[in-house]
Design an enzyme around this catalytic site. Structure first.
Site, PDB file in Angstrom:
ATOM      1  N   ILE A 142       0.776  -1.156  -0.062  1.00  0.00           N
ATOM      2  CA  ILE A 142       0.017  -0.089   0.045  1.00  0.00           C
ATOM      3  C   ILE A 142       0.881   1.262  -0.133  1.00  0.00           C
ATOM      4  O   ILE A 142       1.774   1.314   0.881  1.00  0.00           O
ATOM      5  CB  ILE A 142      -0.878   0.066   1.151  1.00  0.00           C
ATOM      6  N   ASP A 195       8.968   7.782  -1.027  1.00  0.00           N
ATOM      7  CA  ASP A 195       8.378   8.873  -1.698  1.00  0.00           C
ATOM      8  C   ASP A 195       8.275   8.565  -3.144  1.00  0.00           C
ATOM      9  O   ASP A 195       9.272   8.581  -3.965  1.00  0.00           O
ATOM     10  CB  ASP A 195       9.356   9.956  -1.559  1.00  0.00           C
ATOM     11  N   ASN A 241      -2.329   3.964  -3.648  1.00  0.00           N
ATOM     12  CA  ASN A 241      -3.162   5.224  -2.971  1.00  0.00           C
ATOM     13  C   ASN A 241      -2.748   6.417  -2.824  1.00  0.00           C
ATOM     14  O   ASN A 241      -3.236   7.566  -2.659  1.00  0.00           O
ATOM     15  CB  ASN A 241      -3.614   4.581  -1.704  1.00  0.00           C
ATOM     16  N   TYR A 289      -5.010  19.014 -10.222  1.00  0.00           N
ATOM     17  CA  TYR A 289      -5.509  17.486  -9.413  1.00  0.00           C
ATOM     18  C   TYR A 289      -6.463  16.851 -10.358  1.00  0.00           C
ATOM     19  O   TYR A 289      -6.425  15.556 -10.391  1.00  0.00           O
ATOM     20  CB  TYR A 289      -6.197  17.985  -8.194  1.00  0.00           C
ATOM     21  N   LYS A 319      -6.047  12.877 -11.732  1.00  0.00           N
ATOM     22  CA  LYS A 319      -6.956  11.889 -11.532  1.00  0.00           C
ATOM     23  C   LYS A 319      -7.602  11.276 -12.813  1.00  0.00           C
ATOM     24  O   LYS A 319      -7.940   9.926 -12.898  1.00  0.00           O
ATOM     25  CB  LYS A 319      -8.023  12.263 -10.508  1.00  0.00           C
TER      26      LYS A 319
HETATM   27  P1  NDP Z   1      -4.606  11.807   3.120  1.00  0.00           P
HETATM   28  O1  NDP Z   1      -3.629  13.176   2.918  1.00  0.00           O
HETATM   29  O2  NDP Z   1      -4.893  11.582   4.418  1.00  0.00           O
HETATM   30  O3  NDP Z   1      -3.569  10.558   2.607  1.00  0.00           O
HETATM   31  C1  NDP Z   1      -2.622  10.736   1.541  1.00  0.00           C
HETATM   32  C2  NDP Z   1      -1.508   9.689   2.047  1.00  0.00           C
HETATM   33  O4  NDP Z   1      -0.814   9.836   0.775  1.00  0.00           O
HETATM   34  C3  NDP Z   1      -0.516   9.951   3.008  1.00  0.00           C
HETATM   35  O5  NDP Z   1      -0.442   8.595   3.546  1.00  0.00           O
HETATM   36  C4  NDP Z   1       0.499  10.445   2.511  1.00  0.00           C
HETATM   37  O6  NDP Z   1       1.760   9.977   3.398  1.00  0.00           O
HETATM   38  C5  NDP Z   1       0.534   9.669   0.903  1.00  0.00           C
HETATM   39  N1  NDP Z   1       1.452  10.448   0.161  1.00  0.00           N
HETATM   40  C6  NDP Z   1       1.742  12.006  -0.312  1.00  0.00           C
HETATM   41  N2  NDP Z   1       2.550  12.048  -1.007  1.00  0.00           N
HETATM   42  C7  NDP Z   1       3.368  11.086  -0.981  1.00  0.00           C
HETATM   43  C8  NDP Z   1       4.643  10.728  -1.750  1.00  0.00           C
HETATM   44  N3  NDP Z   1       5.147  11.664  -2.407  1.00  0.00           N
HETATM   45  N4  NDP Z   1       5.023   9.557  -1.253  1.00  0.00           N
HETATM   46  C9  NDP Z   1       4.525   8.479  -0.787  1.00  0.00           C
HETATM   47  N5  NDP Z   1       3.351   8.743  -0.157  1.00  0.00           N
HETATM   48  C10 NDP Z   1       2.761  10.033  -0.380  1.00  0.00           C
HETATM   49  O7  NDP Z   1      -5.597  11.679   2.152  1.00  0.00           O
HETATM   50  P2  NDP Z   1      -6.476  10.414   1.725  1.00  0.00           P
HETATM   51  O8  NDP Z   1      -6.292   9.229   2.317  1.00  0.00           O
HETATM   52  O9  NDP Z   1      -7.788  11.279   1.281  1.00  0.00           O
HETATM   53  O10 NDP Z   1      -5.913  10.399   0.048  1.00  0.00           O
HETATM   54  C11 NDP Z   1      -5.523   9.092  -0.430  1.00  0.00           C
HETATM   55  C12 NDP Z   1      -5.729   9.219  -1.950  1.00  0.00           C
HETATM   56  O11 NDP Z   1      -7.220   9.118  -2.017  1.00  0.00           O
HETATM   57  C13 NDP Z   1      -5.238   9.937  -2.859  1.00  0.00           C
HETATM   58  O12 NDP Z   1      -4.890   9.437  -3.974  1.00  0.00           O
HETATM   59  C14 NDP Z   1      -6.499  11.081  -3.104  1.00  0.00           C
HETATM   60  O13 NDP Z   1      -6.184  11.760  -4.327  1.00  0.00           O
HETATM   61  C15 NDP Z   1      -7.284  10.184  -3.158  1.00  0.00           C
HETATM   62  N6  NDP Z   1      -8.891  10.636  -3.129  1.00  0.00           N
HETATM   63  C16 NDP Z   1      -9.086  11.385  -1.773  1.00  0.00           C
HETATM   64  C17 NDP Z   1     -10.573  11.889  -1.662  1.00  0.00           C
HETATM   65  C18 NDP Z   1     -10.873  12.786  -0.346  1.00  0.00           C
HETATM   66  O14 NDP Z   1     -11.897  13.511  -0.606  1.00  0.00           O
HETATM   67  N7  NDP Z   1     -10.301  12.453   0.765  1.00  0.00           N
HETATM   68  C19 NDP Z   1     -11.427  11.813  -2.795  1.00  0.00           C
HETATM   69  C20 NDP Z   1     -11.094  10.950  -3.760  1.00  0.00           C
HETATM   70  C21 NDP Z   1      -9.800  10.720  -3.993  1.00  0.00           C
HETATM   71  P3  NDP Z   1       3.064  10.751   3.598  1.00  0.00           P
HETATM   72  O15 NDP Z   1       2.625  12.214   3.812  1.00  0.00           O
HETATM   73  O16 NDP Z   1       3.430  10.156   5.152  1.00  0.00           O
HETATM   74  O17 NDP Z   1       3.910  10.734   2.505  1.00  0.00           O
HETATM   75  C1  8X3 Z   2     -10.992  14.506  -3.876  1.00  0.00           C
HETATM   76  C2  8X3 Z   2     -12.445  15.027  -4.526  1.00  0.00           C
HETATM   77  O1  8X3 Z   2     -13.581  16.679  -5.529  1.00  0.00           O
HETATM   78  O2  8X3 Z   2     -12.835  16.975  -3.255  1.00  0.00           O
HETATM   79  O3  8X3 Z   2     -10.447  13.586  -4.814  1.00  0.00           O
HETATM   80  O4  8X3 Z   2     -11.327  17.332  -5.243  1.00  0.00           O
HETATM   81  S1  8X3 Z   2     -12.650  16.596  -4.576  1.00  0.00           S
END
Ligand code: NDP
Ligand code: 8X3
Length: 261
Positions: free
Chosen positions: A11, A67, A95, A161, A165
């Protein structure tokens, strides 16, 4: 649960939100899974590992700092991944991802463009390219990419963004079609609004602004998406849930972004 027993699951972005919940959900579903937890914040991963240990003594956990926005770090990660974890890899959950700001085109910092594209697109592609030869060698494997409603319904202030996606979506679909003569599955899960650290990251640490996004609405939780990811991963080998769009029941589309400027 039996289908996921002893599966090796990688993951990305497991330190927070959806990725973190997905790790926990895999363990709740199959207590003896083998999890490779990756993110930049290793200390958060260690805390998650301790939490998982309380849930199951049988789960095997490997914490690896990674990263995904840095090609050299991805290369290092795969080179250093112990062989007993590498050759057994069954499931990759791409993710890791992030959003920065709501600036309109013309005002977007180059740095923000680069971090979103290198993480959400190039990182996801590179992780997949590294996993595919392993999956092809055993003719099995599952790739689950986290897309977004933003990839289907672009909104003002989301040009970068949303386009990252959309790229995830197109990449996943091409990959799925390339793999039809194999037992390897590629799938995209597109969430709507989920309350995680996502908005805190978007607003560069401004918690008040982030909380305002979710004021008066009931967003999804990381667990809601985690349940779906684990469901997709746990289907019979001949079943590919190719595409999933998930909203909180009050959300009609990506409109939340312009309802609340
Ligand atoms: P969070 O910010 O809670 O989690 C994001 C995760 O991504 C963290 O664990 C962060 O870990 C990791 N991350 C960010 N940059 C890097 C990097 N360069 N290398 C490795 N890991 C990285 O947000 P979400 O859980 O919401 O996001 C997870 C996914 O879901 C994303 O792809 C997001 O676009 C997507 N998503 C989110 C939505 C929402 O409304 N929240 C809706 C639709 C999609 P760390 O900082 O420790 O590296
Ligand atoms: C996150 C959904 O609409 O907040 O991926 O950008 S939105």
């Amino acid at each position: 649960a039996q289908r996921l027993s002893r599966k090796t699951i990688l993951i990305t972005g497991a330190s927070s939100g959806i990725g973190r919940s997905t790790a926990l959900e895999f363990v709740k579903t199959a207590s003896d899974v083998r999890l490779i937890l990756t993110a930049r914040r290793q200390e958060q991963l260690e805390l998650l590992k301790a939490e998982i240990r309380l849930l199951s003594a049988d789960a095997e956990i490997l914490v690896q700092k990674l990263d995904v926005s840095d090609p050299a770090d991805i290369k290092r990660f795969w080179a250093e991944l112990p062989v007993e974890w590498k050759v057994t890899l069954d499931i990759l959950v791409n993710n890791a991802g992030l959003v920065k700001g709501l600036e309109h085109v013309g005002d977007i910092a180059e740095e923000d463009v680069n971090v979103m594209y290198s993480t959400n697109v190039a990182g996801l592609i590179s992780m997949t390219q590294n996993a595919i030869p392993i999956f092809k060698a055993k003719n099995s494997g599952t790739i689950i990419n986290i897309g977004s409603i933003a990839g289907r319904e672009p909104y003002p202030g989301g040009s970068i963004y949303c386009s990252t996606k959309a790229a995830v979506r197109a990449f996943t679909e091409s990959l799925r079609k390339e793999l039809i003569n194999t037992r390897i599955r590629a799938s995209c899960v597109d969430p709507g609004q989920v309350e995680t650290e996502f908005s805190v990251v978007r607003f560069r640490g401004d918690k008040e602004k982030a909380d305002a996004v979710y004021a008066g609405v009931e967003p999804l939780t990381g667990e809601d998406i985690a349940e779906i990811v684990v469901f997709v991963a746990g289907r019979r080998e001949n079943v590919n849930i190719a595409d999933t769009l998930v909203f909180p029941s009050h959300q009609g589309g990506a409109a939340s972004m312009y309802r609340k400027p």
